[in-house]
Design a protein around this motif. Structure first.
Motif, PDB file in Angstrom:
ATOM      1  N   PRO A 215       1.951  13.947   5.659  1.00  0.00           N
ATOM      2  CA  PRO A 215       1.927  14.104   4.156  1.00  0.00           C
ATOM      3  C   PRO A 215       2.007  15.563   3.676  1.00  0.00           C
ATOM      4  O   PRO A 215       2.479  16.165   2.620  1.00  0.00           O
TER       5      PRO A 215
ATOM      6  N   LYS B 170      -1.177   8.910   9.234  1.00  0.00           N
ATOM      7  CA  LYS B 170      -1.150  10.129   8.870  1.00  0.00           C
ATOM      8  C   LYS B 170      -0.656  11.044   9.738  1.00  0.00           C
ATOM      9  O   LYS B 170       0.084  12.261   9.413  1.00  0.00           O
TER      10      LYS B 170
ATOM     11  N   LEU C 238       7.254   2.938   8.821  1.00  0.00           N
ATOM     12  CA  LEU C 238       6.876   3.738  10.229  1.00  0.00           C
ATOM     13  C   LEU C 238       6.592   2.843  10.991  1.00  0.00           C
ATOM     14  O   LEU C 238       7.016   2.839  12.367  1.00  0.00           O
TER      15      LEU C 238
ATOM     16  N   GLN D 137      -0.376  10.351  -1.552  1.00  0.00           N
ATOM     17  CA  GLN D 137      -1.154   9.345  -2.584  1.00  0.00           C
ATOM     18  C   GLN D 137      -2.750   9.677  -1.992  1.00  0.00           C
ATOM     19  O   GLN D 137      -2.967   9.915  -1.035  1.00  0.00           O
TER      20      GLN D 137
ATOM     21  N   CYS E   2      -5.243   6.754   6.031  1.00  0.00           N
ATOM     22  CA  CYS E   2      -3.999   6.167   6.520  1.00  0.00           C
ATOM     23  C   CYS E   2      -3.862   6.308   8.022  1.00  0.00           C
ATOM     24  O   CYS E   2      -4.096   7.483   8.635  1.00  0.00           O
TER      25      CYS E   2
ATOM     26  N   VAL F 177       8.021  10.880   2.017  1.00  0.00           N
ATOM     27  CA  VAL F 177       6.417  11.098   1.771  1.00  0.00           C
ATOM     28  C   VAL F 177       6.348  11.078   0.252  1.00  0.00           C
ATOM     29  O   VAL F 177       6.930  11.941   0.038  1.00  0.00           O
ATOM     30  N   LYS F 178       5.458  10.338  -0.108  1.00  0.00           N
ATOM     31  CA  LYS F 178       4.829  10.323  -1.439  1.00  0.00           C
ATOM     32  C   LYS F 178       3.226  10.349  -1.274  1.00  0.00           C
ATOM     33  O   LYS F 178       2.599   9.341  -1.323  1.00  0.00           O
TER      34      LYS F 178
ATOM     35  N   CYS G 253       3.159  10.562   9.893  1.00  0.00           N
ATOM     36  CA  CYS G 253       3.898  10.867   8.750  1.00  0.00           C
ATOM     37  C   CYS G 253       3.660  12.317   8.242  1.00  0.00           C
ATOM     38  O   CYS G 253       4.762  12.679   7.393  1.00  0.00           O
TER      39      CYS G 253
ATOM     40  N   ARG H 154       6.294   3.722   2.814  1.00  0.00           N
ATOM     41  CA  ARG H 154       6.674   4.703   4.111  1.00  0.00           C
ATOM     42  C   ARG H 154       5.739   4.081   5.075  1.00  0.00           C
ATOM     43  O   ARG H 154       6.316   3.941   6.278  1.00  0.00           O
ATOM     44  N   GLN H 155       4.585   3.868   5.028  1.00  0.00           N
ATOM     45  CA  GLN H 155       3.884   3.278   6.245  1.00  0.00           C
ATOM     46  C   GLN H 155       4.489   2.165   6.869  1.00  0.00           C
ATOM     47  O   GLN H 155       4.216   1.941   8.097  1.00  0.00           O
TER      48      GLN H 155
ATOM     49  N   PHE I  28       0.833  -1.304  -0.120  1.00  0.00           N
ATOM     50  CA  PHE I  28      -0.129   0.087  -0.059  1.00  0.00           C
ATOM     51  C   PHE I  28       1.105   1.121  -0.079  1.00  0.00           C
ATOM     52  O   PHE I  28       0.750   2.170  -0.757  1.00  0.00           O
ATOM     53  N   CYS I  29       1.786   1.237   0.851  1.00  0.00           N
ATOM     54  CA  CYS I  29       2.686   2.455   1.143  1.00  0.00           C
ATOM     55  C   CYS I  29       3.957   1.991   1.695  1.00  0.00           C
ATOM     56  O   CYS I  29       3.986   1.586   2.981  1.00  0.00           O
TER      57      CYS I  29
ATOM     58  N   GLY J 130      -4.605   7.262  -0.819  1.00  0.00           N
ATOM     59  CA  GLY J 130      -4.861   6.528   0.316  1.00  0.00           C
ATOM     60  C   GLY J 130      -4.255   7.145   1.514  1.00  0.00           C
ATOM     61  O   GLY J 130      -4.697   6.770   2.779  1.00  0.00           O
ATOM     62  N   CYS J 131      -3.538   8.476   1.447  1.00  0.00           N
ATOM     63  CA  CYS J 131      -3.154   9.169   2.653  1.00  0.00           C
ATOM     64  C   CYS J 131      -4.368   9.766   3.671  1.00  0.00           C
ATOM     65  O   CYS J 131      -4.083   9.441   4.892  1.00  0.00           O
TER      66      CYS J 131
HETATM   67  S1  SF4 Z   1      -0.068   9.230   5.034  1.00  0.00           S
HETATM   68 FE1  SF4 Z   1       0.274   8.638   2.714  1.00  0.00          FE
HETATM   69  S2  SF4 Z   1       2.698   8.746   2.633  1.00  0.00           S
HETATM   70 FE2  SF4 Z   1       2.066   8.668   4.741  1.00  0.00          FE
HETATM   71  S3  SF4 Z   1       2.505   6.655   5.573  1.00  0.00           S
HETATM   72 FE3  SF4 Z   1       0.179   7.208   5.026  1.00  0.00          FE
HETATM   73  S4  SF4 Z   1      -0.178   6.546   2.937  1.00  0.00           S
HETATM   74 FE4  SF4 Z   1       2.066   6.614   3.409  1.00  0.00          FE
END
Ligand code: SF4
Length: 225
Positions: free
Chosen positions: A200, A195, A26, A186, A192, A183-184, A198, A22-23, A19-20, A188-189
């Motif tokens: 974003p 968030k 983390l 998207q 998430c 962070v990219k 993260c 970065r997620q 899915f991500c 789905g943020c």
């Molecule tokens: S907020 Fe967006 S970029 Fe950050 S971990 Fe969640 S899905 Fe990934």
């Protein structure tokens, strides 16, 4: 290549990673976690299936719930929601039983079918773990979605297997390097669970400045905006 026990990663992390990235980092590299409604809801569905590791037999089928699985080749471990053993001359012998059985993993999911291949990869990884543990061949598995209440048959083919190998290799590489991608933002943020950690919205300077202004305003107004 074979991974050692202390290098094993959580099988369920494959869906976060897909899915991500970065997620996933983390959660698994930095040990951050924030529960939100979506994750709690997801856990509730799993609790119903995984009340404990148990086996039940009905007619031609033996069902095993919450079965622990692992793969030293992929360096992952976890649990299968449900593994079905169906009587078949082409199957494998099962201890304590006379007949042979075909092995099929079934994974329970919240919502409905997704556009991404996250759920497919998780199911294929479970199948690959079972194959390694039970010395069997698994050609298909099922995904069950609580919203549609349908079982979807998934072919565990070479393409999916290759993707699982590549994704797990990449996960191990991130873990060994202690790497968390940038962070990219998207689609789905919005939903998430991480968030707030993260952030974003800090991805470019303009929004970072706006965020800092908002935070300073909040501080000036004693937490009220
Ligand atoms: S907020 Fe967006 S970029 Fe950050 S971990 Fe969640 S899905 Fe990934």
């Amino acid at each position: 290549m074979e991974y050692k026990e202390d290098e094993f990663l959580m099988l369920s992390g494959i869906q976060h990673f897909s899915f991500c990235r970065r997620q996933w980092a983390l959660i698994h590299v930095e040990n951050q976690w924030e529960e939100n409604v979506r994750t709690i809801e997801g856990e509730f569905i799993h609790e119903k299936v995984h009340d404990q590791f148990s086996r039940e037999q009905r007619n031609e089928k033996l069902s095993s719930r919450g079965m622990p699985v692992r793969s030293v080749k992929l360096g992952i471990s976890g649990e299968c929601d449900l593994v079905e053993f169906t009587k078949s001359a082409e199957g494998i012998p099962v201890r304590g039983l006379e007949e042979r059985y075909l092995v099929t993993p079934v994974e329970y999911k919240r919502g409905k079918e997704k556009e991404t291949d996250a759920d497919l990869l998780q199911l294929a990884a479970q199948a690959m773990c079972l194959e390694e543990m039970l010395c069997c061949e698994i050609k298909m598995g099922f995904l069950y979605y609580n919203e549609t209440r349908k079982r979807i048959e998934v072919a565990i083919d070479d393409e999916l297997r290759k993707k699982v190998e590549m994704v797990t290799l990449e996960m191990h590489s991130y873990m060994q390097r202690g790497y968390t991608p940038k962070v990219k933002p998207q689609k789905g943020c919005r939903n998430c669970s991480l968030k707030e950690v993260c952030m974003p919205e800090l991805v470019d300077k303009k929004s970072a400045a706006a965020y800092m202004d908002r935070m300073l305003d909040l501080a000036r107004n004693g937490g009220e905006s």
